[in-house]
Design an enzyme around this catalytic site. Structure first.
Site, mmCIF file in Angstrom:
data_model
loop_
_atom_site.group_PDB
_atom_site.id
_atom_site.type_symbol
_atom_site.label_atom_id
_atom_site.label_comp_id
_atom_site.label_asym_id
_atom_site.label_seq_id
_atom_site.Cartn_x
_atom_site.Cartn_y
_atom_site.Cartn_z
ATOM 1 N N ARG A 166 -7.484 -2.556 3.137
ATOM 2 C CA ARG A 166 -6.239 -2.237 3.863
ATOM 3 C C ARG A 166 -6.509 -2.028 5.351
ATOM 4 O O ARG A 166 -5.941 -1.134 5.985
ATOM 5 C CB ARG A 166 -5.576 -0.975 3.291
ATOM 6 C CG ARG A 166 -5.282 -1.019 1.820
ATOM 7 C CD ARG A 166 -4.097 -1.901 1.480
ATOM 8 N NE ARG A 166 -3.756 -1.746 0.075
ATOM 9 C CZ ARG A 166 -4.237 -2.510 -0.906
ATOM 10 N NH1 ARG A 166 -5.056 -3.530 -0.624
ATOM 11 N NH2 ARG A 166 -3.881 -2.303 -2.147
ATOM 12 N N SER A 239 2.850 1.770 -1.709
ATOM 13 C CA SER A 239 1.866 2.854 -1.821
ATOM 14 C C SER A 239 1.844 3.653 -0.522
ATOM 15 O O SER A 239 1.675 3.072 0.556
ATOM 16 C CB SER A 239 0.469 2.284 -2.048
ATOM 17 O OG SER A 239 0.470 1.466 -3.181
ATOM 18 N N GLU A 335 -1.012 5.189 4.292
ATOM 19 C CA GLU A 335 -1.119 3.739 4.501
ATOM 20 C C GLU A 335 -0.079 3.192 5.482
ATOM 21 O O GLU A 335 -0.427 2.369 6.345
ATOM 22 C CB GLU A 335 -1.006 3.018 3.147
ATOM 23 C CG GLU A 335 -1.282 1.543 3.257
ATOM 24 C CD GLU A 335 -1.242 0.825 1.933
ATOM 25 O OE1 GLU A 335 -2.104 1.093 1.084
ATOM 26 O OE2 GLU A 335 -0.345 -0.017 1.762
HETATM 27 P P1 FAD Z 1 6.024 -4.087 9.099
HETATM 28 O O1 FAD Z 1 6.215 -2.912 8.213
HETATM 29 O O2 FAD Z 1 7.198 -4.570 9.846
HETATM 30 O O3 FAD Z 1 4.844 -3.780 10.134
HETATM 31 C C1 FAD Z 1 3.636 -3.222 9.681
HETATM 32 C C2 FAD Z 1 2.686 -3.085 10.877
HETATM 33 O O4 FAD Z 1 2.326 -4.362 11.353
HETATM 34 C C3 FAD Z 1 3.317 -2.366 12.056
HETATM 35 O O5 FAD Z 1 2.312 -1.601 12.684
HETATM 36 C C4 FAD Z 1 3.785 -3.486 12.978
HETATM 37 O O6 FAD Z 1 3.790 -3.078 14.331
HETATM 38 C C5 FAD Z 1 2.716 -4.535 12.719
HETATM 39 N N1 FAD Z 1 3.179 -5.932 12.825
HETATM 40 C C6 FAD Z 1 4.163 -6.521 12.102
HETATM 41 N N2 FAD Z 1 4.243 -7.820 12.405
HETATM 42 C C7 FAD Z 1 3.302 -8.058 13.343
HETATM 43 C C8 FAD Z 1 2.901 -9.218 14.063
HETATM 44 N N3 FAD Z 1 3.455 -10.417 13.874
HETATM 45 N N4 FAD Z 1 1.889 -9.093 14.977
HETATM 46 C C9 FAD Z 1 1.296 -7.899 15.196
HETATM 47 N N5 FAD Z 1 1.637 -6.771 14.550
HETATM 48 C C10 FAD Z 1 2.630 -6.853 13.628
HETATM 49 N N6 FAD Z 1 1.002 -3.886 0.656
HETATM 50 C C11 FAD Z 1 -0.117 -4.377 0.076
HETATM 51 O O7 FAD Z 1 -1.154 -4.543 0.735
HETATM 52 N N7 FAD Z 1 -0.132 -4.695 -1.261
HETATM 53 C C12 FAD Z 1 0.944 -4.537 -2.050
HETATM 54 O O8 FAD Z 1 0.888 -4.840 -3.232
HETATM 55 C C13 FAD Z 1 2.137 -3.999 -1.467
HETATM 56 N N8 FAD Z 1 3.231 -3.777 -2.231
HETATM 57 C C14 FAD Z 1 4.344 -3.231 -1.660
HETATM 58 C C15 FAD Z 1 5.460 -2.994 -2.475
HETATM 59 C C16 FAD Z 1 6.610 -2.439 -1.944
HETATM 60 C C17 FAD Z 1 7.802 -2.179 -2.843
HETATM 61 C C18 FAD Z 1 6.668 -2.132 -0.561
HETATM 62 C C19 FAD Z 1 7.924 -1.563 0.042
HETATM 63 C C20 FAD Z 1 5.568 -2.351 0.246
HETATM 64 C C21 FAD Z 1 4.390 -2.904 -0.296
HETATM 65 N N9 FAD Z 1 3.248 -3.149 0.490
HETATM 66 C C22 FAD Z 1 2.121 -3.693 -0.078
HETATM 67 C C23 FAD Z 1 3.237 -2.811 1.921
HETATM 68 C C24 FAD Z 1 3.847 -3.929 2.840
HETATM 69 O O9 FAD Z 1 4.761 -4.709 2.133
HETATM 70 C C25 FAD Z 1 2.774 -4.819 3.436
HETATM 71 O O10 FAD Z 1 1.855 -4.089 4.172
HETATM 72 C C26 FAD Z 1 3.386 -5.919 4.331
HETATM 73 O O11 FAD Z 1 2.380 -6.820 4.761
HETATM 74 C C27 FAD Z 1 4.092 -5.365 5.565
HETATM 75 O O12 FAD Z 1 4.784 -6.427 6.189
HETATM 76 P P2 FAD Z 1 6.018 -6.192 7.148
HETATM 77 O O13 FAD Z 1 6.389 -7.504 7.727
HETATM 78 O O14 FAD Z 1 7.099 -5.468 6.438
HETATM 79 O O15 FAD Z 1 5.359 -5.273 8.268
HETATM 80 P P1 NAP Z 2 -2.555 0.198 -11.161
HETATM 81 O O1 NAP Z 2 -2.691 -1.136 -11.801
HETATM 82 O O2 NAP Z 2 -1.815 1.287 -11.864
HETATM 83 O O3 NAP Z 2 -3.995 0.751 -10.758
HETATM 84 C C1 NAP Z 2 -4.134 1.991 -10.066
HETATM 85 C C2 NAP Z 2 -5.136 1.834 -8.976
HETATM 86 O O4 NAP Z 2 -6.404 1.564 -9.550
HETATM 87 C C3 NAP Z 2 -4.772 0.673 -8.099
HETATM 88 O O5 NAP Z 2 -4.271 1.190 -6.908
HETATM 89 C C4 NAP Z 2 -6.037 -0.142 -7.963
HETATM 90 O O6 NAP Z 2 -6.605 -0.088 -6.670
HETATM 91 C C5 NAP Z 2 -7.029 0.502 -8.893
HETATM 92 N N1 NAP Z 2 -7.487 -0.492 -9.885
HETATM 93 C C6 NAP Z 2 -6.840 -0.893 -11.002
HETATM 94 N N2 NAP Z 2 -7.591 -1.787 -11.669
HETATM 95 C C7 NAP Z 2 -8.721 -1.946 -10.968
HETATM 96 C C8 NAP Z 2 -9.894 -2.736 -11.134
HETATM 97 N N3 NAP Z 2 -10.052 -3.530 -12.204
HETATM 98 N N4 NAP Z 2 -10.863 -2.674 -10.204
HETATM 99 C C9 NAP Z 2 -10.724 -1.883 -9.131
HETATM 100 N N5 NAP Z 2 -9.643 -1.119 -8.914
HETATM 101 C C10 NAP Z 2 -8.651 -1.140 -9.816
HETATM 102 O O7 NAP Z 2 -1.894 0.004 -9.688
HETATM 103 P P2 NAP Z 2 -0.407 -0.287 -9.260
HETATM 104 O O8 NAP Z 2 0.061 0.824 -8.405
HETATM 105 O O9 NAP Z 2 0.427 -0.735 -10.424
HETATM 106 O O10 NAP Z 2 -0.594 -1.524 -8.283
HETATM 107 C C11 NAP Z 2 -1.081 -2.754 -8.759
HETATM 108 C C12 NAP Z 2 -1.692 -3.537 -7.616
HETATM 109 O O11 NAP Z 2 -0.701 -3.769 -6.598
HETATM 110 C C13 NAP Z 2 -2.838 -2.791 -6.934
HETATM 111 O O12 NAP Z 2 -3.797 -3.716 -6.523
HETATM 112 C C14 NAP Z 2 -2.171 -2.147 -5.737
HETATM 113 O O13 NAP Z 2 -3.047 -1.967 -4.645
HETATM 114 C C15 NAP Z 2 -1.080 -3.160 -5.382
HETATM 115 N N6 NAP Z 2 0.071 -2.474 -4.780
HETATM 116 C C16 NAP Z 2 -0.048 -2.088 -3.479
HETATM 117 C C17 NAP Z 2 1.013 -1.455 -2.855
HETATM 118 C C18 NAP Z 2 0.915 -1.080 -1.402
HETATM 119 O O14 NAP Z 2 1.923 -0.711 -0.812
HETATM 120 N N7 NAP Z 2 -0.236 -1.155 -0.785
HETATM 121 C C19 NAP Z 2 2.184 -1.203 -3.547
HETATM 122 C C20 NAP Z 2 2.245 -1.585 -4.868
HETATM 123 C C21 NAP Z 2 1.188 -2.228 -5.489
HETATM 124 P P3 NAP Z 2 -6.255 -1.093 -5.463
HETATM 125 O O15 NAP Z 2 -4.987 -0.575 -4.895
HETATM 126 O O16 NAP Z 2 -7.403 -0.904 -4.549
HETATM 127 O O17 NAP Z 2 -6.119 -2.463 -5.975
#
Ligand code: FAD
Ligand code: NAP
Length: 339
Positions: A166, A239, A335
């Site tokens: 991340r 998250s 995050e």
């Molecule tokens: P924004 O929220 O608009 O911006 C995020 C940051 O990036 C800000 O600091 C902004 O200034 C900067 N930024 C945006 N665009 C640019 C650009 N073009 N150039 C430079 N800087 C920029 N994240 C995960 O990693 N894995 C997941 O599974 C995941 N699941 C999610 C599920 C849900 C329901 C939600 C609500 C969020 C989830 N996220 C997840 C978080 C999020 O969706 C991601 O981080 C996504 O990439 C953010 O994109 P955005 O366009 O909405 O960015």
């Molecule tokens: P989950 O499957 O309930 O698992 C809980 C956590 O354990 C996850 O966050 C994941 O870490 C870790 N994990 C699970 N299986 C693993 C494996 N085999 N090896 C290493 N780490 C493992 O998680 P969940 O909340 O439903 O999300 C599923 C996936 O979507 C995850 O990868 C999660 O990161 C991603 N997600 C991200 C966001 C976001 O906003 N960043 C939101 C929703 C879902 P990791 O997160 O490091 O993968």
């Protein structure tokens, strides 16, 4: 002048928490020329510039005294094809999930585990988005960013992005790089990643014996839809905390009192703990105070039931951080990007 700059715009529709704060100025960039015009305007009027995409990784805690520039540039093209691989270039404002679906429909795999992540292509490298065992870096080719300090364009290759869990150079140098377009290295022959969480099991339940990338994408969409709140109906930013990396000693100590600890040993000897599990153990799952709460099904997700302010959500997050630190000795890092 093609850039339309508005004053005093509510950002409620532009952040998935649905927090109602105002931007002093707001504009949408549909092209590189719009971006340059916004930068010139900000410099001339001595106003900060905040770039956003889909607003799905933001926590807005106050009115934004800046020109908020929403990236809305569109366009996807294959720039190179070779030995069953393709380099695909997408503009920063392309919505992420439709882009993933478009690639799958064209027979290109690699992005399927990253299905249904909200936001834009341009923000994806910011935190090296990841889900179900795949991170952006695994399919990344290069990107083009504008250096806001010099106004010059720069190409970043994979090692130059310093992608981590991340994390990236773009997150480490906030406000410096404006990502204009991203290139992905995708494959016409699939290598599937099924060993993470319930993906394989879900495919089996669906009777899929020979999965394709499209099957994997569908399974992941189904799992995510059951577990995660849809920001359209319940404000959230996914998250809220990163999964903490702790020493093996600390993980062992926690396990003594909590044998069910969910922990994943890493190659470097550290252990990744599931932050959601820690928060749930501490009794926060389903907690609600006013309109700020912790989701009923996923303790890692903070939610806005309607009228919570960014401050309300931040206060709740800080209470959770303090509690987890006191109980487990673990520091949780937020995050979303705080403004
Ligand atoms: P924004 O929220 O608009 O911006 C995020 C940051 O990036 C800000 O600091 C902004 O200034 C900067 N930024 C945006 N665009 C640019 C650009 N073009 N150039 C430079 N800087 C920029 N994240 C995960 O990693 N894995 C997941 O599974 C995941 N699941 C999610 C599920 C849900 C329901 C939600 C609500 C969020 C989830 N996220 C997840 C978080 C999020 O969706 C991601 O981080 C996504 O990439 C953010 O994109 P955005 O366009 O909405 O960015
Ligand atoms: P989950 O499957 O309930 O698992 C809980 C956590 O354990 C996850 O966050 C994941 O870490 C870790 N994990 C699970 N299986 C693993 C494996 N085999 N090896 C290493 N780490 C493992 O998680 P969940 O909340 O439903 O999300 C599923 C996936 O979507 C995850 O990868 C999660 O990161 C991603 N997600 C991200 C966001 C976001 O906003 N960043 C939101 C929703 C879902 P990791 O997160 O490091 O993968």
């Amino acid at each position: 002048m093609s850039l339309q700059i508005q004053s005093g715009v509510s950002l409620k529709p532009f952040n998935t928490f649905g927090v109602d704060v105002r931007a002093r100025l707001f504009a949408e960039a549909h092209s590189d020329a719009d971006v340059r015009e916004a930068l010139a305007y900000a410099a001339e009027h001595k106003v900060e510039l905040l770039v956003i995409g889909g607003g799905s990784n933001l926590l807005l805690t106050r009115d934004i005294d800046a020109l908020v520039l929403r990236m809305a540039s569109r366009g996807v093209r294959i720039t190179h094809e070779d030995c069953g691989m393709a380099v695909v270039e997408a503009e920063a404002g392309e919505p992420w999930h439709p882009f993933v679906q478009d690639m799958l429909a064209q027979g290109l795999s690699g992005l399927e585990n990253l299905s249904l992540i909200p936001g834009t292509v341009g923000a994806a490298p910011m935190q090296n988005i990841g889900a179900y065992g795949v991170e952006l870096k695994d399919v990344f080719h290069s990107l083009i960013a504008l250096d806001r300090q010099t106004g010059e364009l720069r190409e970043f290759t994979l090692p130059e992005c310093a992608f981590g869990y991340r994390d990236s150079i773009f997150k480490q140098q906030p406000g410096r790089w404006l990502i204009l377009r991203v290139r992905f290295r995708l494959s016409f022959s699939a290598t599937l990643h099924l060993d993470y969480g319930p993906v394989r099991q879900r495919l089996q339940e669906q009777g899929v014996t020979e999965p394709t990338p499209i099957h994997v994408s569908r399974a992941i969409c189904a799992i995510r839809s059951e577990k995660l709140p849809d920001p359209v109906t319940l404000g959230n930013a996914g998250s809220f905390f990163k999964n903490p990396l702790v020493s093996a000693e600390l993980a062992a100590r926690i396990r003594e009192s909590h044998p069910g600890l969910v922990a994943y040993p890493q190659a470097d000897g550290q252990v990744k703990l599931a932050a959601g599990w820690l928060i749930e153990q501490a009794g926060w799952k389903g907690f609600r105070e006013g309109d700020a709460g912790v989701h009923q099904l996923q303790a890692l997700v903070l939610v806005n039931y309607g009228a919570a302010s960014g401050r309300d959500l931040l206060n709740l997050a800080q209470r959770i951080q303090a509690d987890i630190h006191e109980r487990f000795g673990v520091s949780l890092e937020m995050e979303p990007n705080l403004y």
